[in-house]
Design a protein around this motif. Sequence first.
Motif, short mmCIF file in Angstrom:
data_model
loop_
_atom_site.label_atom_id
_atom_site.label_comp_id
_atom_site.label_asym_id
_atom_site.label_seq_id
_atom_site.Cartn_x
_atom_site.Cartn_y
_atom_site.Cartn_z
N ARG A 130 12.43 -4.04 6.83
CA ARG A 130 12.13 -5.48 6.81
C ARG A 130 11.67 -5.97 5.46
O ARG A 130 11.75 -7.17 5.18
N CYS A 131 11.15 -5.11 4.61
CA CYS A 131 10.58 -5.53 3.33
C CYS A 131 11.65 -6.16 2.45
O CYS A 131 12.74 -5.62 2.31
N LYS A 132 11.31 -7.32 1.86
CA LYS A 132 12.26 -8.00 0.98
C LYS A 132 11.84 -7.93 -0.48
O LYS A 132 12.36 -8.67 -1.32
N GLY A 133 10.88 -7.09 -0.78
CA GLY A 133 10.51 -6.85 -2.18
C GLY A 133 9.95 -8.06 -2.90
O GLY A 133 10.14 -8.23 -4.10
N CYS A 134 9.20 -8.91 -2.18
CA CYS A 134 8.73 -10.17 -2.78
C CYS A 134 7.53 -9.96 -3.69
O CYS A 134 7.15 -10.85 -4.43
N ASP A 135 6.90 -8.82 -3.62
CA ASP A 135 5.82 -8.46 -4.55
C ASP A 135 4.45 -9.07 -4.21
O ASP A 135 3.48 -8.83 -4.90
N LEU A 136 4.39 -9.89 -3.15
CA LEU A 136 3.12 -10.55 -2.81
C LEU A 136 2.02 -9.54 -2.51
O LEU A 136 0.88 -9.69 -2.94
N CYS A 137 2.36 -8.51 -1.77
CA CYS A 137 1.34 -7.52 -1.39
C CYS A 137 0.89 -6.71 -2.60
O CYS A 137 -0.27 -6.34 -2.71
N VAL A 138 1.81 -6.46 -3.52
CA VAL A 138 1.45 -5.71 -4.73
C VAL A 138 0.40 -6.49 -5.51
O VAL A 138 -0.60 -5.94 -5.97
N PHE A 155 11.81 -1.84 -1.94
CA PHE A 155 10.73 -1.95 -0.95
C PHE A 155 9.43 -1.39 -1.51
O PHE A 155 9.41 -0.68 -2.53
N VAL A 156 8.35 -1.74 -0.82
CA VAL A 156 7.02 -1.35 -1.28
C VAL A 156 6.68 0.06 -0.78
O VAL A 156 7.10 0.46 0.31
N TYR A 157 5.96 0.79 -1.59
CA TYR A 157 5.43 2.08 -1.16
C TYR A 157 4.04 2.25 -1.75
O TYR A 157 3.64 1.50 -2.66
N GLY A 207 5.37 -9.56 7.90
CA GLY A 207 4.65 -8.62 8.77
C GLY A 207 5.11 -7.18 8.62
O GLY A 207 5.18 -6.44 9.60
N CYS A 208 5.41 -6.79 7.41
CA CYS A 208 5.96 -5.45 7.18
C CYS A 208 4.90 -4.36 7.09
O CYS A 208 5.24 -3.18 7.12
N LEU A 209 3.66 -4.77 6.87
CA LEU A 209 2.63 -3.78 6.55
C LEU A 209 1.64 -3.63 7.70
O LEU A 209 1.14 -4.62 8.23
N THR A 210 1.34 -2.41 8.05
CA THR A 210 0.31 -2.12 9.04
C THR A 210 -0.76 -1.28 8.35
O THR A 210 -0.45 -0.25 7.75
N VAL A 245 -1.07 -10.96 3.54
CA VAL A 245 -0.21 -11.82 2.73
C VAL A 245 1.28 -11.61 2.98
O VAL A 245 2.09 -12.45 2.62
N CYS A 246 1.65 -10.51 3.58
CA CYS A 246 3.08 -10.26 3.78
C CYS A 246 3.66 -11.29 4.74
O CYS A 246 3.26 -11.36 5.89
N PRO A 247 4.63 -12.09 4.26
CA PRO A 247 5.20 -13.13 5.11
C PRO A 247 6.06 -12.58 6.24
O PRO A 247 6.39 -13.31 7.18
#
Length: 76
Positions: free
Chosen positions: A14-22, A44-46, A66-69, A62-64
């Motif tokens: 689902r991650c779109k690499g938007c960088d917001l979480c980073v 994708f984020v790791y 909901g990719c992160l738990t 912040v993930c729009p």
Amino acid sequence: MANIKGTVTVNIKRCKGCDLCVTACAAKVLELHPREVNNKGYHFVYMKTPENCIGCANCGMVCPDGCLTVYRKKSD
Ligand code: SF4
Ligand code: SF4
């Protein structure tokens, strides 16, 4: 003294690499993968430095998409 540590699971598909979480992670735990992409072609984020995660859950908020738990655990 028990410290709170955290870990994050990423829904890579689902991650779109938007960088917001980073950007949101003050502990600089997260990074967009420099080489690998998901099946939509996004980097994708790791967890680059998982040992630094404090489980604050900013990234998850912040993930729009909901990719992160975020999981929190005590470590001593
Ligand atoms: S839970 Fe907090 S410290 Fe851990 S990766 Fe997310 S924003 Fe960074
Ligand atoms: S905020 Fe969500 S969609 Fe954006 S890079 Fe992070 S995990 Fe991926």
